[in-house]
Design an enzyme around this catalytic site. Structure first.
Site, mmCIF file in Angstrom:
data_model
loop_
_atom_site.group_PDB
_atom_site.id
_atom_site.type_symbol
_atom_site.label_atom_id
_atom_site.label_comp_id
_atom_site.label_asym_id
_atom_site.label_seq_id
_atom_site.Cartn_x
_atom_site.Cartn_y
_atom_site.Cartn_z
ATOM 1 C CB THR A 1 -0.952 0.003 1.207
ATOM 2 O OG1 THR A 1 -0.205 -0.375 2.365
ATOM 3 C CG2 THR A 1 -2.087 -0.961 1.012
ATOM 4 C CD GLU B 1 -15.943 -20.264 -11.682
ATOM 5 O OE1 GLU B 1 -16.289 -19.210 -11.112
ATOM 6 O OE2 GLU B 1 -15.078 -21.024 -11.195
HETATM 7 P P1 ATP Z 1 4.868 -4.273 2.194
HETATM 8 O O1 ATP Z 1 3.980 -4.104 3.388
HETATM 9 O O2 ATP Z 1 4.576 -5.538 1.453
HETATM 10 O O3 ATP Z 1 6.316 -4.043 2.464
HETATM 11 P P2 ATP Z 1 4.523 -1.582 1.258
HETATM 12 O O4 ATP Z 1 3.272 -1.067 1.877
HETATM 13 O O5 ATP Z 1 5.810 -1.153 1.844
HETATM 14 O O6 ATP Z 1 4.435 -3.159 1.126
HETATM 15 P P3 ATP Z 1 5.555 -0.403 -1.128
HETATM 16 O O7 ATP Z 1 6.753 -1.295 -1.240
HETATM 17 O O8 ATP Z 1 5.771 0.967 -0.633
HETATM 18 O O9 ATP Z 1 4.438 -1.162 -0.275
HETATM 19 O O10 ATP Z 1 4.788 -0.306 -2.518
HETATM 20 C C1 ATP Z 1 5.042 -1.191 -3.594
HETATM 21 C C2 ATP Z 1 4.893 -0.452 -4.898
HETATM 22 O O11 ATP Z 1 3.516 -0.126 -5.118
HETATM 23 C C3 ATP Z 1 5.600 0.888 -4.929
HETATM 24 O O12 ATP Z 1 6.931 0.751 -5.321
HETATM 25 C C4 ATP Z 1 4.792 1.669 -5.932
HETATM 26 O O13 ATP Z 1 5.197 1.347 -7.239
HETATM 27 C C5 ATP Z 1 3.391 1.136 -5.742
HETATM 28 N N1 ATP Z 1 2.571 1.991 -4.852
HETATM 29 C C6 ATP Z 1 1.965 1.607 -3.708
HETATM 30 N N2 ATP Z 1 1.277 2.623 -3.167
HETATM 31 C C7 ATP Z 1 1.477 3.692 -3.973
HETATM 32 C C8 ATP Z 1 1.037 5.044 -3.951
HETATM 33 N N3 ATP Z 1 0.262 5.516 -2.981
HETATM 34 N N4 ATP Z 1 1.432 5.867 -4.948
HETATM 35 C C9 ATP Z 1 2.212 5.426 -5.950
HETATM 36 N N5 ATP Z 1 2.663 4.156 -6.028
HETATM 37 C C10 ATP Z 1 2.304 3.297 -5.070
#
Ligand code: ATP
Length: 506
Positions: free
Chosen positions: A129, A345
């Protein structure tokens, strides 16, 4: 590392000099020719320069906390390019973080007032997210070093290793202040300490607590933790002065999905027919990572189709690919199994249609990923609250496949495995978390080994059995529609929501 390479390169060059010097045929008077000496010296110098260049290259590898016992940080950038512009949506989280960024940028102003930087921030929410992205944007916005570490890097067999890695991590952050330390999956080290005395884990967590307490007002360091399971974290980690600012980062709503899709299609040539808002509406419940993946898959498909722009069709294929899985082109499904899948389905679709559960986009019996068939739903709205009736209807739709199989073939198959698991999970939530069962407004905790209270088990069974009875009765009453949907599916393999509406004209 550098010292080791230099030593070996020197030794190797020296060895080569000796070899060259002695290997040349000797001149008649058995003295070494001056040319031999010059050549050997040049070769040696050339090799030395080459090895030293190699040495420099190793220094350019993204720096980690150095040393054998130290945490290897996956990503670390000194001048971080990611800013809030790259993070779509999440406006309320950005607003909250503005203050922290101001703290880092204008620390003097706060120090004069005797204010301490709010060093511990915890992002929690489902995977993909944007938690990591947001943390790195905080570093970017405040021109700080971004130091990434994953909780699992600190989990070690040997007592003291994890704790020493934590020390090194903070040491590095202090040296590179101002900096933002980001610890992903913090639950790997920060989960509640319990009776099964794991001294390595406890020591690591204790060290983290000590380091967080040890910050003084001069240390311009912010530490951001991220977890998918806030409920697992040790209360000591969450108390004021440590990770006391909790920010929920959830799946994006339709407005945020539009923004995320815009960010990820910014540099892609889109066909004018592509409607980002329509795609956002059809991707209800997916994460930012999924949306980024959909945009990328669509671009790959456009290249594969030799197109100069990415069209609507590529986006819809990408959505199915990301949400359901890859289409199995050469899957050979036996005729009888195909019939079972078609009725299965059709059962889901029919019950969904009767109960007006959600908008059906597509029904298919073309295998994709692990699914032999699927119903693709979409939602016009982002809902946060659900009534008991709506949840029961959801369960009925999940059970529609199994009920159809049983009604038509008089037996059940393994095809409903996933549906049953989801239906039971939802029923369990209704009983244990939402107070929507005969047990009243009670909350029940699941035991350490996943065992449930017998009264809870009984209520879950009551919900599932009641829903199944309702589902069977819907299928029974609408059998002609079930027959028509499955007939169409067997003919065409895939039918659209519009075609389903034409069949189910009730
Ligand atoms: P995890 O909990 O699995 O570590 P995370 O919440 O840290 O996941 P990220 O690694 O920050 O998630 O997000 C993965 C990818 O999703 C980002 O590199 C980006 O490409 C896309 N993404 C997620 N949220 C956004 C957002 N709000 N805006 C733009 N891109 C996003």
């Amino acid at each position: 590392m550098k010292k080791r390479i230099t030593f070996w390169s020197l030794l190797f060059s020296f060895g080569l000099t000796i070899t060259l010097f002695t290997a040349f045929p000797q001149s008649s008077n058995s003295a070494k020719s001056p040319w031999q000496l010059v050549l050997s010296t040049f070769v040696t110098l050339g090799l030395l320069v080459y090895y030293l260049k190699l040495d420099n290259k190793t220094e350019l590898v993204p720096a980690t906390v150095k040393g054998k016992n130290q945490a290897s940080n996956k990503k670390e950038e000194t001048s971080n390019a990611v800013t809030f512009k790259d993070v779509a949506g999440l406006d309320e989280v950005k607003e909250e973080l503005e203050e922290v960024i101001d703290f880092i940028k204008n620390s003097e102003k706060y120090k004069r007032m005797g204010a301490k930087i709010p060093n511990g921030i915890l992002f929690h929410g489902p995977p993909g997210t944007g938690k990591t992205l947001m943390a790195s944007a905080v570093a970017g916005e405040s021109n700080s070093h971004f130091i990434y570490a994953s909780g699992s890097e600190f989990v070690e067999k040997y007592v003291g290793v994890g704790a020493s890695r934590i020390r090194d991590l903070f040491e590095k952050a202090k040296k590179n202040s101002p900096s933002v330390i980001f610890i992903d999956e913090i639950d790997a080290i920060g989960s509640t300490r319990n009776m099964d005395n794991n001294s390595e884990k406890d020591q690591t967590l204790n060290q983290l607590l000590v380091e967080m307490d040890g910050f003084n007002t001069n240390a311009n360091i912010v530490i951001i933790g991220a977890t998918n399971r806030l409920d697992l974290l040790d209360p000591a980690l969450l108390r004021p002065g440590r990770f006391d600012r909790h920010m929920f980062i959830g799946n994006p709503n339709v407005k945020a999905r539009i923004e995320i899709l815009r960010v990820h299609t910014k540099n892609k040539p889109l066909d004018p027919a592509v409607d980002i808002e329509e795609i956002a509406r059809k991707t209800h419940g997916v994460s930012g990572a999924h949306l980024a993946n959909i945009a990328n898959e669509a671009a790959i498909l456009a290249v594969r189709n030799n197109k100069s722009t990415i069209g609507r069709e590529e986006f819809y294929q990408a959505i199915e690919r990301v949400l359901v899985g890859l289409q199995s082109k050469n899957a050979t499904v036996m005729e009888r199994e195909k019939r079972i899948v078609a009725y299965h389905e059709a059962g889901h679709a029919l019950v969904g249609k009767v109960l007006k559960n959600s908008l059906i986009e597509k029904i298919s019996i073309v295998p994709r990923g692990q699914a032999m068939g699927y119903v693709l739903n979409s939602s016009d709205e982002d809902r946060y609250l659900h009534t008991r009736e709506e949840l029961r209807n959801k369960i009925c739709v999940m059970l529609g496949g199994r009920a159809a199989e049983e009604q038509i073939f008089g037996e059940v198959t393994t095809g409903a495995k996933d549906d049953l698991s989801k239906a039971n999970e939802l029923a369990q939530q209704m009983v244990c978390e939402f107070g929507m069962s005969g047990l009243g407004n009670r909350v029940y905790k699941i035991g350490h080994n996943g065992e449930l209270h017998p009264a809870v088990e009984k209520e879950i069974k009551k919900i599932i059995d009641g829903c199944y009875e309702n589902t069977v009765s819907i299928i029974d009453k609408n059998r002609t529609y079930l027959e028509r949907i499955s007939f169409e599916l067997l003919q065409k393999e895939t039918i659209t929501g519009q075609e389903l509406d034409n069949i189910c004209n009730f």
